[in-house]
Design a protein around this motif. Structure first.
Motif, short mmCIF file in Angstrom:
data_model
loop_
_atom_site.label_atom_id
_atom_site.label_comp_id
_atom_site.label_asym_id
_atom_site.label_seq_id
_atom_site.Cartn_x
_atom_site.Cartn_y
_atom_site.Cartn_z
N TYR A 59 0.82 -1.51 -0.21
CA TYR A 59 -0.11 0.19 0.06
C TYR A 59 0.95 1.35 0.10
N ALA A 60 1.66 1.15 1.01
CA ALA A 60 2.80 2.74 0.91
C ALA A 60 3.85 2.54 -0.14
N VAL A 61 4.40 1.38 -0.51
CA VAL A 61 5.11 2.06 -1.99
C VAL A 61 4.48 2.62 -3.50
N ASP A 62 3.35 1.53 -3.03
CA ASP A 62 2.07 1.76 -4.37
C ASP A 62 1.43 3.83 -4.00
N SER A 63 0.92 3.40 -3.29
CA SER A 63 0.69 4.94 -3.19
C SER A 63 1.44 6.37 -3.28
N TRP A 64 2.87 5.53 -2.56
CA TRP A 64 4.05 6.99 -2.80
C TRP A 64 4.34 6.86 -4.96
N LEU A 65 4.87 6.26 -5.36
CA LEU A 65 4.57 5.91 -6.61
C LEU A 65 4.17 6.60 -7.26
N SER A 66 2.46 7.05 -6.75
CA SER A 66 1.55 7.43 -7.48
C SER A 66 1.16 8.78 -7.62
N LEU A 67 1.69 8.95 -6.80
CA LEU A 67 1.42 10.35 -6.02
C LEU A 67 3.21 11.24 -6.67
N LEU A 68 4.03 10.00 -6.67
CA LEU A 68 4.84 10.54 -6.98
C LEU A 68 5.28 10.92 -9.56
N PHE A 69 4.55 10.41 -10.22
CA PHE A 69 3.29 10.93 -11.22
C PHE A 69 2.81 10.91 -11.18
N PHE A 70 1.93 11.96 -9.98
CA PHE A 70 0.74 12.15 -10.50
C PHE A 70 0.26 13.16 -11.59
N THR A 71 1.04 14.37 -12.05
CA THR A 71 0.64 14.72 -13.25
C THR A 71 0.54 14.27 -14.33
N ASN A 72 0.55 12.81 -14.39
CA ASN A 72 -0.13 11.95 -15.04
C ASN A 72 -0.61 11.00 -15.14
N ASP A 73 -1.93 11.18 -15.64
CA ASP A 73 -3.52 10.61 -14.66
C ASP A 73 -3.55 8.66 -15.44
N GLN A 74 -2.70 8.11 -16.22
CA GLN A 74 -2.67 7.18 -16.82
C GLN A 74 -1.97 6.38 -15.63
N TYR A 75 -0.82 6.97 -14.37
CA TYR A 75 -0.23 5.71 -14.17
C TYR A 75 -1.00 5.22 -12.89
N TYR A 76 -1.36 5.95 -11.99
CA TYR A 76 -1.99 5.97 -11.29
C TYR A 76 -3.54 4.97 -11.23
N VAL A 77 -4.05 4.85 -12.03
CA VAL A 77 -4.92 3.78 -12.08
C VAL A 77 -4.23 2.32 -12.50
N TYR A 78 -2.53 1.84 -13.28
CA TYR A 78 -1.89 1.13 -13.31
C TYR A 78 -1.44 0.72 -11.60
N PHE A 79 -0.91 2.20 -10.88
CA PHE A 79 -0.88 1.72 -9.73
C PHE A 79 -1.45 0.77 -8.77
N GLY A 80 -2.86 1.13 -8.75
CA GLY A 80 -4.06 1.24 -8.01
C GLY A 80 -4.27 -0.80 -7.86
N THR A 81 -3.93 -1.19 -9.38
CA THR A 81 -4.01 -2.64 -9.72
C THR A 81 -3.47 -3.69 -9.05
N VAL A 82 -2.01 -3.07 -8.62
CA VAL A 82 -1.87 -4.15 -7.93
C VAL A 82 -2.39 -3.98 -6.37
N ARG A 83 -2.15 -3.14 -5.93
CA ARG A 83 -3.38 -1.96 -4.53
C ARG A 83 -4.65 -3.18 -4.63
N ASP A 84 -5.55 -2.93 -5.11
CA ASP A 84 -6.97 -3.96 -5.36
C ASP A 84 -6.37 -5.16 -5.18
N CYS A 85 -5.52 -5.95 -6.02
CA CYS A 85 -5.49 -6.91 -6.05
C CYS A 85 -5.03 -7.91 -4.77
#
Length: 417
Positions: free
Chosen positions: A95-121
């Protein structure tokens, strides 16, 4: 660079074709060459401070949890329980690493969905393991049934058992609890994959409740699935709360449910707030609708994982198993059940812990019609399998490094325990 004054409107000259004044409140700055580029002041999520604060909480949570996982593997005195505990603890790093990486790539709206997929699974995986851990605490299906079978189900609106008035506990009750959690293990990853596909075709945006968008339908399915899994956990706890009392179940239940279920509803609430305009939007080609809400969700999760790591350290302490190891050292032992695992075996223990083979076997047992009237009983055997009038179907698999076989016995639900 030409700075535009705040709150002062430019007045067009006489004869000018401009008829609508331009207010400076809509612009932060304009380039000197007069190009029409419009930029907004960066919000908090886009600043270095947000990344630094979230990074501090993330790395602190990682240190706390990784040390706890290491100690569980070092004192691997009860693999049947610690296997599930280690799997549950891994939710903090993921959860922590996934959310942090998603936040680092915040300006690209494509990345947070892919990071969230790992978290959801992985969160679906945790729900199953938590219920399985409770089963192990109580000795498995057969032991639970010997304690609760035939007892009337107490009617309670708080636990949602008012509709079960007049019914008694049976093997069907335990089967429902397992099936409700296992369906979440299937629905959650499936919806995550569908979300990625919809995102690729531009049909998914967080907070977009339009009937032509996939977010509405994915959210409805998520809510049904997560509510069913939560209801099953409540039912199981309601039936076994007295049996689980020696294992301090309240903190364990609260932590697992809050990390998974509350974070889901927290994300949905943020998406609604952005849709209502409470959370400001960013008008940028790289940041679409719903991305800001998802960014705040990632930032909040980064902070929450620090407190979750501390709470999980107390809820699933390794000291209990370290004490068991010390007690077992007084008796000679030739397997990992009675001694502390050496450094060279920690990696093999981790590999055995993350092996999902038991989930597949459990899914077959709980959904296959052939096993609907049987309960599982796991034992460690030194000799030939115990039998009881031909009503037992035995399945065995060896534990890594163990000389004994872990036997799963399927007892007919009509037998006395």
């Amino acid at each position: 660079m030409m700075i535009v004054g705040t709150g002062v409107a430019s007045v067009p000259e006489l004869g000018s074709s401009a008829s609508t004044p331009v207010t400076a409140s809509n612009l932060s700055w304009l380039p000197e060459d007069g190009s029409p580029t419009v930029m907004e002041q960066p919000i908090f999520l886009m600043t270095t401070a947000a990344q630094a604060i979230s990074g501090f909480f993330v790395w602190t949570a990682l240190l706390i949890t990784c040390h706890q996982i290491y100690m569980h593997l070092r004192c691997y005195s009860c693999p049947n329980e610690q296997r599930y505990i280690v799997r549950i603890l891994f939710i903090v790093p993921i959860y922590a690493v996934d959310s942090w990486l998603s936040l680092l790539f915040f300006t690209n709206d494509q990345y947070y969905v892919y990071f969230g997929t790992v978290r959801d699974c992985y969160e679906a995986f945790v729900i199953y393991n938590f219920l399985s851990l409770c089963y192990e605490y109580l000795g498995g299906e057969s032991s639970i049934m010997s304690e609760i079978r035939g007892k009337p189900i107490e009617s309670s609106c708080m636990y949602g058992t008012c509709c079960l008035w007049g019914k008694t506990y049976s093997i069907g009750f335990l089967r429902f609890c397992k099936q409700a959690t296992l369906q979440f293990c299937v629905v959650k990853p499936l919806m995550a994959i569908i979300t990625v596909v919809l995102q690729a075709f531009g049909k998914y945006r967080d907070g977009d409740f339009d009937v032509t968008s996939g977010y509405l339908y994915v959210t409805i399915i998520y809510n049904i699935s997560v509510s069913l899994a939560l209801y099953a956990l409540f039912l199981f706890y309601f039936a076994t709360r007295e049996l689980l009392s020696p294992y301090s179940p309240v903190l364990k239940f609260f932590m697992v449910k809050s990390v998974i279920f509350l974070s889901f509803w927290q994300g949905m609430l943020l998406a609604i707030l952005e849709k209502c305009g409470t959370i400001p939007k960013i008008h940028s080609a790289n940041v679409s609708e719903g991305t800001v809400a998802a960014g705040y969700q990632d930032f909040i999760i980064c902070v929450e994982m620090f407190f979750a790591a501390i709470a999980l350290r107390h809820a699933f302490t390794y000291k209990v198993y370290a004490d068991k190891r010390l007690d077992a050292q007084a008796v000679p032992s030739y397997g990992p059940y009675g001694r502390c695992a050496p450094m060279k075996s920690i990696s093999s223990s981790l590999k055995e812990t993350m092996n999902p083979h038991d989930i597949v076997q459990d899914a077959i047992h709980n959904f296959s019609p052939a096993y609907q009237q049987y309960t599982q009983q796991s034992t460690l055997e030194h000799g030939p399998p115990w039998r009881n009038g031909g009503h037992i179907i035995s399945r065995s698999h060896s534990n890594s490094g163990a000389r004994d076989n872990e036997k799963t016995l399927l007892l007919s639900s009509d037998d006395e325990f």
